[in-house]
Design a protein around this motif. Sequence first.
Motif, mmCIF file in Angstrom:
data_model
loop_
_atom_site.group_PDB
_atom_site.id
_atom_site.type_symbol
_atom_site.label_atom_id
_atom_site.label_comp_id
_atom_site.label_asym_id
_atom_site.label_seq_id
_atom_site.Cartn_x
_atom_site.Cartn_y
_atom_site.Cartn_z
ATOM 1 N N PHE A 34 -8.256 -23.879 -70.046
ATOM 2 C CA PHE A 34 -8.692 -25.135 -69.453
ATOM 3 C C PHE A 34 -10.214 -25.162 -69.339
ATOM 4 O O PHE A 34 -10.846 -24.131 -69.183
ATOM 5 N N TYR A 133 -10.315 -35.017 -70.072
ATOM 6 C CA TYR A 133 -9.917 -35.362 -68.702
ATOM 7 C C TYR A 133 -8.943 -36.540 -68.701
ATOM 8 O O TYR A 133 -8.927 -37.339 -67.767
ATOM 9 N N ARG A 306 -5.386 -29.511 -62.283
ATOM 10 C CA ARG A 306 -6.227 -30.303 -63.188
ATOM 11 C C ARG A 306 -5.732 -31.749 -63.247
ATOM 12 O O ARG A 306 -6.515 -32.704 -63.129
ATOM 13 N N GLU A 310 -7.561 -35.297 -62.119
ATOM 14 C CA GLU A 310 -7.737 -36.366 -63.103
ATOM 15 C C GLU A 310 -7.177 -37.700 -62.615
ATOM 16 O O GLU A 310 -7.681 -38.762 -62.993
#
Length: 553
Positions: A34, A133, A306, A310
Amino acid sequence: MAPTGRHSRLAEHAFSPHDAVMGAAVRHLGRRRFLTVTAAAAALAFSTNLPARGAVAAPLRKARITSDPFTLGVASGDPLPGSVLLWTRLAPEPFLEDGGMGTERVTVEWEVALDEYFAAVLFRGTAEAHAEYAHSVHVDVQGLTPGTVYYYRFRTGVWLSPTGRTRTAPAQSSVTSSLKLAAVACQAYQDGYYTVYRHVAQDDVDVVFHLGDYLYEYAVNSAGGERRYTDIVLPDVFNRETMTLADYRLRYSLYKSDEDLKAAHATHPFVVTWDDHETENNYAGSIPENAIPPEEFLLRRAAAYRAFWENQPLRAAQLPQGPDAQLYRRLHWGTLAQFDILDTRQYRSDQAYDDRPHAPGPESDDPARTITGAAQEQWLLNGWQSSSALWNVMPQQVCFSQRKFDVTADAALSMDAWDGYRASRARVVAGAKAAGVDNWLILTGDVHVGYALDVKENFDDPASATVGTEVTCTSVASGRDGVEKPANWDLYMQANPHMKHYDARRGYVRAELGRQSTRLDFRTVSAISTPGAPIATTASFVTEAGAPGLKPA
């Protein structure tokens, strides 16, 4: 609230997130899979504002988007006196893995005005939406006036987003007279419609606090579970548990496609924190529900964290670095309120007694156990020491107050809540007392019911001092329709004399903080199995400034 117990939690998988050697290895593994903050610094989809007049606009890229990319709506969050975070995510085909955007970087314009018609745009700028993203955009607008309502929107190519409404916090030194907030949690999409959010959108509140379980990792079938769609067929990508970054992104797309949720986000700024289901049921730190190696689980946690960032109106400070993210943070509302937003998942010790209900014992009462981690605990206590706010509000995830499941002397408690971390709770209570926190209000999610609780200095002694107030906000959808009085209502009320209210219908808590008192309204709907149910205030309480404890309003 999740099913109790877990599958064969193995002792050799007890892994400390503070272990330097393993932590470095995991962070290295996370960097391989990532983007990290450092690697992405030059490409972050962030923007700072430019004055509307006299500014030289950056040249726009050709978006080549052939249908509306703003299908997931707009949102704002974490209001400060001079800034607010604006969010959107481009997804013309939200149920495709790439949202229908491919890998192209797209320029997005944004505008902020004092009126919903944008007759006089005060600020505008551009931000880049990156495939890395999920084409999300996070704009930290600076230079705003404290205590002011603003309107905002985004544009890319020929496409214009819905208009969002937000507000800034009052100046920290401002003697603010009131604050109205809504507290929500637990919105399993497959359990019913988001009728509660339609009512939140229509409520005259200043800010919404989401206390966790925004997302559920469980499969959603083609009919939307209890929504029982007859005119919509959801794709098979949702009919599996979320494991990968693509899975989590798609699940947010499903949740954020709901019109009632979009309406609430577009109307009020949100302050969000997570609980377990945004990643996996009942995980503890780096320890998963099932017996898999921590390093494998942390890859899943990195993906979940993550995707959370986002898809939420969060600043760059909350951007995960591999499987780690600092979500706990502090906000203020003039001198009226300080908000210490906690994260009770990422740093906690493993649940005691294999995460099954259990009476207090040596394992659960080990002083080394923590639900916040040492650094967050100290941050909280230090924040109270320096607080000048009238109300110190602690938005967090799991039940803080003691909750006995029976009237017997050895009654079981939940090992997934603060009852399973009694030494940790005792340190926090002592810290509040040492800091002279007179008006302590705890906002809690997780349990899918509404509780009103007096926080006691010693829960085992009903005559001990009341040091604060806790309300749990029930759920938006999790638990399906619910009932007013569950079968164990009499038992719980008898076993927990500090419990003043218990209701298992869906809804939210509305709190109005003032200089003299705080009013707490439990707002519930009759059903979520069909959309459009009316809402009613089904219980109200008051806690007076300087006199902790709940009184019927």
